[in-house]
Design a protein around this motif. Structure first.
Motif, PDB file in Angstrom:
ATOM      1  N   GLN A   1      19.749 -41.777  46.254  1.00  0.00           N
ATOM      2  CA  GLN A   1      18.624 -41.085  45.626  1.00  0.00           C
ATOM      3  C   GLN A   1      19.001 -39.661  45.230  1.00  0.00           C
ATOM      4  OE1 GLN A   1      15.211 -41.311  48.162  1.00  0.00           O
ATOM      5  NE2 GLN A   1      15.089 -43.544  48.073  1.00  0.00           N
ATOM      6  N   LYS A   2      18.548 -39.272  44.056  1.00  0.00           N
ATOM      7  CA  LYS A   2      18.744 -37.938  43.482  1.00  0.00           C
ATOM      8  C   LYS A   2      20.188 -37.692  43.043  1.00  0.00           C
ATOM      9  CE  LYS A   2      15.010 -35.815  46.175  1.00  0.00           C
ATOM     10  NZ  LYS A   2      14.651 -34.719  47.110  1.00  0.00           N
ATOM     11  N   VAL A   3      21.067 -38.644  43.256  1.00  0.00           N
ATOM     12  CA  VAL A   3      22.453 -38.465  42.849  1.00  0.00           C
ATOM     13  C   VAL A   3      22.847 -39.504  41.821  1.00  0.00           C
ATOM     14  CG1 VAL A   3      24.865 -38.430  43.613  1.00  0.00           C
ATOM     15  CG2 VAL A   3      23.086 -37.444  45.069  1.00  0.00           C
ATOM     16  N   GLY A   4      22.484 -40.749  42.040  1.00  0.00           N
ATOM     17  CA  GLY A   4      22.829 -41.800  41.101  1.00  0.00           C
ATOM     18  C   GLY A   4      23.626 -42.900  41.770  1.00  0.00           C
ATOM     19  N   PRO A   5      24.028 -43.898  41.002  1.00  0.00           N
ATOM     20  CA  PRO A   5      24.742 -45.025  41.594  1.00  0.00           C
ATOM     21  C   PRO A   5      26.181 -44.666  41.955  1.00  0.00           C
ATOM     22  CG  PRO A   5      24.598 -45.297  39.228  1.00  0.00           C
ATOM     23  CD  PRO A   5      23.780 -44.095  39.566  1.00  0.00           C
ATOM     24  N   LEU A   6      26.606 -45.165  43.109  1.00  0.00           N
ATOM     25  CA  LEU A   6      27.997 -45.066  43.532  1.00  0.00           C
ATOM     26  C   LEU A   6      28.617 -46.444  43.330  1.00  0.00           C
ATOM     27  CD1 LEU A   6      30.427 -43.744  44.922  1.00  0.00           C
ATOM     28  CD2 LEU A   6      29.425 -44.367  47.120  1.00  0.00           C
ATOM     29  N   ASP A   7      29.503 -46.552  42.364  1.00  0.00           N
ATOM     30  CA  ASP A   7      30.139 -47.826  42.040  1.00  0.00           C
ATOM     31  C   ASP A   7      31.534 -47.877  42.652  1.00  0.00           C
ATOM     32  OD1 ASP A   7      27.951 -48.541  40.571  1.00  0.00           O
ATOM     33  OD2 ASP A   7      28.786 -47.832  38.670  1.00  0.00           O
ATOM     34  N   ILE A   8      31.750 -48.845  43.523  1.00  0.00           N
ATOM     35  CA  ILE A   8      33.067 -49.064  44.113  1.00  0.00           C
ATOM     36  C   ILE A   8      33.701 -50.222  43.364  1.00  0.00           C
ATOM     37  CG2 ILE A   8      34.333 -49.559  46.234  1.00  0.00           C
ATOM     38  CD1 ILE A   8      31.696 -48.618  47.690  1.00  0.00           C
ATOM     39  N   LYS A   9      34.742 -49.932  42.605  1.00  0.00           N
ATOM     40  CA  LYS A   9      35.348 -50.934  41.745  1.00  0.00           C
ATOM     41  C   LYS A   9      36.626 -51.469  42.387  1.00  0.00           C
ATOM     42  CE  LYS A   9      33.341 -49.116  37.491  1.00  0.00           C
ATOM     43  NZ  LYS A   9      33.572 -48.674  36.109  1.00  0.00           N
ATOM     44  N   ILE A  10      36.633 -52.759  42.632  1.00  0.00           N
ATOM     45  CA  ILE A  10      37.780 -53.414  43.237  1.00  0.00           C
ATOM     46  C   ILE A  10      38.543 -54.119  42.131  1.00  0.00           C
ATOM     47  CG2 ILE A  10      38.546 -55.184  44.855  1.00  0.00           C
ATOM     48  CD1 ILE A  10      35.288 -53.383  45.447  1.00  0.00           C
TER      49      ILE A  10
ATOM     50  N   ASP B   1      30.310 -37.932  37.309  1.00  0.00           N
ATOM     51  CA  ASP B   1      31.599 -37.489  36.787  1.00  0.00           C
ATOM     52  C   ASP B   1      32.722 -37.589  37.816  1.00  0.00           C
ATOM     53  OD1 ASP B   1      30.429 -36.861  34.362  1.00  0.00           O
ATOM     54  OD2 ASP B   1      29.965 -34.811  34.984  1.00  0.00           O
ATOM     55  N   ILE B   2      32.382 -38.042  39.019  1.00  0.00           N
ATOM     56  CA  ILE B   2      33.363 -38.098  40.093  1.00  0.00           C
ATOM     57  C   ILE B   2      34.051 -39.457  40.110  1.00  0.00           C
ATOM     58  CG2 ILE B   2      33.685 -38.116  42.603  1.00  0.00           C
ATOM     59  CD1 ILE B   2      31.386 -36.120  42.791  1.00  0.00           C
ATOM     60  N   THR B   3      35.361 -39.453  40.128  1.00  0.00           N
ATOM     61  CA  THR B   3      36.144 -40.679  40.297  1.00  0.00           C
ATOM     62  C   THR B   3      37.197 -40.415  41.355  1.00  0.00           C
ATOM     63  OG1 THR B   3      35.843 -41.374  38.006  1.00  0.00           O
ATOM     64  CG2 THR B   3      37.647 -42.384  39.214  1.00  0.00           C
ATOM     65  N   ARG B   4      37.268 -41.303  42.333  1.00  0.00           N
ATOM     66  CA  ARG B   4      38.266 -41.123  43.389  1.00  0.00           C
ATOM     67  C   ARG B   4      38.953 -42.449  43.689  1.00  0.00           C
ATOM     68  NH1 ARG B   4      36.808 -38.399  49.112  1.00  0.00           N
ATOM     69  NH2 ARG B   4      36.849 -36.539  47.829  1.00  0.00           N
ATOM     70  N   PHE B   5      40.279 -42.419  43.778  1.00  0.00           N
ATOM     71  CA  PHE B   5      41.019 -43.597  44.230  1.00  0.00           C
ATOM     72  C   PHE B   5      40.831 -43.743  45.740  1.00  0.00           C
ATOM     73  CE2 PHE B   5      43.277 -42.799  40.277  1.00  0.00           C
ATOM     74  CZ  PHE B   5      43.493 -44.080  39.806  1.00  0.00           C
TER      75      PHE B   5
ATOM     76  N   LEU C   1      31.093 -40.034  50.309  1.00  0.00           N
ATOM     77  CA  LEU C   1      29.635 -39.893  50.288  1.00  0.00           C
ATOM     78  C   LEU C   1      29.224 -38.489  50.717  1.00  0.00           C
ATOM     79  CD1 LEU C   1      26.860 -41.203  49.918  1.00  0.00           C
ATOM     80  CD2 LEU C   1      26.942 -41.855  52.320  1.00  0.00           C
ATOM     81  N   PHE C   2      29.890 -37.958  51.740  1.00  0.00           N
ATOM     82  CA  PHE C   2      29.584 -36.609  52.192  1.00  0.00           C
ATOM     83  C   PHE C   2      29.814 -35.604  51.071  1.00  0.00           C
ATOM     84  CE2 PHE C   2      30.979 -32.540  53.929  1.00  0.00           C
ATOM     85  CZ  PHE C   2      29.926 -32.229  54.769  1.00  0.00           C
ATOM     86  N   ASP C   3      30.937 -35.759  50.349  1.00  0.00           N
ATOM     87  CA  ASP C   3      31.235 -34.850  49.243  1.00  0.00           C
ATOM     88  C   ASP C   3      30.182 -34.950  48.151  1.00  0.00           C
ATOM     89  OD1 ASP C   3      33.504 -33.912  50.453  1.00  0.00           O
ATOM     90  OD2 ASP C   3      34.857 -35.284  49.418  1.00  0.00           O
ATOM     91  N   ILE C   4      29.764 -36.170  47.850  1.00  0.00           N
ATOM     92  CA  ILE C   4      28.769 -36.369  46.796  1.00  0.00           C
ATOM     93  C   ILE C   4      27.441 -35.731  47.175  1.00  0.00           C
ATOM     94  CG2 ILE C   4      27.382 -38.114  45.609  1.00  0.00           C
ATOM     95  CD1 ILE C   4      29.827 -39.954  45.731  1.00  0.00           C
ATOM     96  N   LEU C   5      26.986 -35.988  48.398  1.00  0.00           N
ATOM     97  CA  LEU C   5      25.698 -35.445  48.838  1.00  0.00           C
ATOM     98  C   LEU C   5      25.751 -33.931  48.982  1.00  0.00           C
ATOM     99  CD1 LEU C   5      24.659 -38.141  51.467  1.00  0.00           C
ATOM    100  CD2 LEU C   5      23.813 -37.861  49.142  1.00  0.00           C
ATOM    101  N   ALA C   6      26.949 -33.404  49.289  1.00  0.00           N
ATOM    102  CA  ALA C   6      27.096 -31.957  49.423  1.00  0.00           C
ATOM    103  C   ALA C   6      27.261 -31.271  48.075  1.00  0.00           C
ATOM    104  CB  ALA C   6      28.292 -31.638  50.319  1.00  0.00           C
ATOM    105  N   GLY C   7      27.432 -32.078  47.009  1.00  0.00           N
ATOM    106  CA  GLY C   7      27.552 -31.517  45.678  1.00  0.00           C
ATOM    107  C   GLY C   7      28.926 -30.998  45.344  1.00  0.00           C
ATOM    108  N   THR C   8      29.935 -31.365  46.156  1.00  0.00           N
ATOM    109  CA  THR C   8      31.296 -30.930  45.857  1.00  0.00           C
ATOM    110  C   THR C   8      31.978 -31.961  44.969  1.00  0.00           C
ATOM    111  OG1 THR C   8      32.149 -31.998  47.856  1.00  0.00           O
ATOM    112  CG2 THR C   8      31.481 -29.698  48.028  1.00  0.00           C
ATOM    113  N   THR C   9      33.003 -31.528  44.282  1.00  0.00           N
ATOM    114  CA  THR C   9      33.743 -32.414  43.383  1.00  0.00           C
ATOM    115  C   THR C   9      35.101 -32.688  43.983  1.00  0.00           C
ATOM    116  OG1 THR C   9      32.618 -31.482  41.469  1.00  0.00           O
ATOM    117  CG2 THR C   9      34.631 -32.733  41.054  1.00  0.00           C
ATOM    118  N   PRO C  10      35.310 -33.878  44.531  1.00  0.00           N
ATOM    119  CA  PRO C  10      36.601 -34.179  45.133  1.00  0.00           C
ATOM    120  C   PRO C  10      37.662 -34.411  44.080  1.00  0.00           C
ATOM    121  CG  PRO C  10      35.225 -36.121  45.174  1.00  0.00           C
ATOM    122  CD  PRO C  10      34.386 -35.007  44.613  1.00  0.00           C
ATOM    123  N   SER C  11      38.909 -34.286  44.495  1.00  0.00           N
ATOM    124  CA  SER C  11      40.015 -34.566  43.586  1.00  0.00           C
ATOM    125  C   SER C  11      40.309 -36.050  43.580  1.00  0.00           C
ATOM    126  CB  SER C  11      41.252 -33.779  44.026  1.00  0.00           C
ATOM    127  OG  SER C  11      41.603 -34.153  45.331  1.00  0.00           O
TER     128      SER C  11
END
Length: 215
Positions: A51-60, A71-75, A97-107
């Protein structure tokens, strides 16, 4: 080729199952997370709605696992470099998930810590004399000459005699093959002090210098 294909398929199924378990657990234990299991298409996609962030798609995919949210993509995994470990994989998802909810942009790739790749490295190896080592220990004993650490006292008699030998003048600075005095030129040191001796910027600490620095 058949074995590679079969193993890759098994790996994908393991990652997909772990991702589903992770999403189910989040839905049950964390407010603001919904898991639409009907949106999973085989082992190709696992989706959580945050909620308030959007869908988290885990692509296998066929080679790796990625997670996308806005805009976040992580291997998350690369099949060729690791065996499946469910706890490690779900830990990566928790971190993401923690990074997303905290609003940080992981590498991207930097988030995967991989070790074990084999690399050939050319180097110069300076031969050490086992006889000189034995003579040094016969003269000085097997306690660290810097801090006094003794393996046998710390860990028991089965560790008696374990110690490293330090060249007060590094072999790399000796200019090649030379005569060594095992009493004056060598001292027994524990691994910690050995690292510290070689940690002087631009050189090596003398034993008395390191003793003076000890707290």
């Amino acid at each position: 080729m058949e074995r590679v294909s079969r193993d890759s398929y098994i790996q994908r199924k393991l990652y997909a199952n772990a991702a589903r378990d992770w999403c189910r657990s989040l839905e049950n234990n964390r407010s603001g997370v919904e898991f639409n299991e009907a949106d999973c298409r085989g082992d190709a996609l696992v989706r959580c709605l945050i909620q308030k962030v959007g869908p988290l798609d885990i692509k296998i995919g066929y080679d790796d696992v990625t997670a996308e949210c806005g805009d976040i993509t992580r291997f998350l995994a690369i099949y060729a470099n690791e065996q499946f470990n469910q706890l490690a994989f779900q830990s990566r998802l928790d971190t993401l998930l923690f990074d997303i909810l905290a609003g940080t942009t992981p590498s991207n790739q930097e988030d995967i810590l991989l070790e074990g790749a084999r690399t050939e490295v050319p180097l110069d190896r300076y031969e050490r004399s086992n006889a000189a080592r034995k003579a040094c220990l016969a003269a000085h004993g097997t306690s660290c000459a810097i801090c006094g650490f003794d393996f046998a006292r710390a860990y028991g008699p089965q560790f008696a005699g374990i110690i490293q030998v330090h060249h007060i003048t590094p072999l790399s600075a000796s200019g090649g093959e030379h005569e060594v005095n095992p009493v004056k030129d060598l001292i027994p040191v524990c691994p910690n002090c050995h690292v510290a001796l070689h940690s002087k910027p631009g050189g090596t600490y003398l034993p008395e210098e390191l003793r003076a620095l000890m707290r």
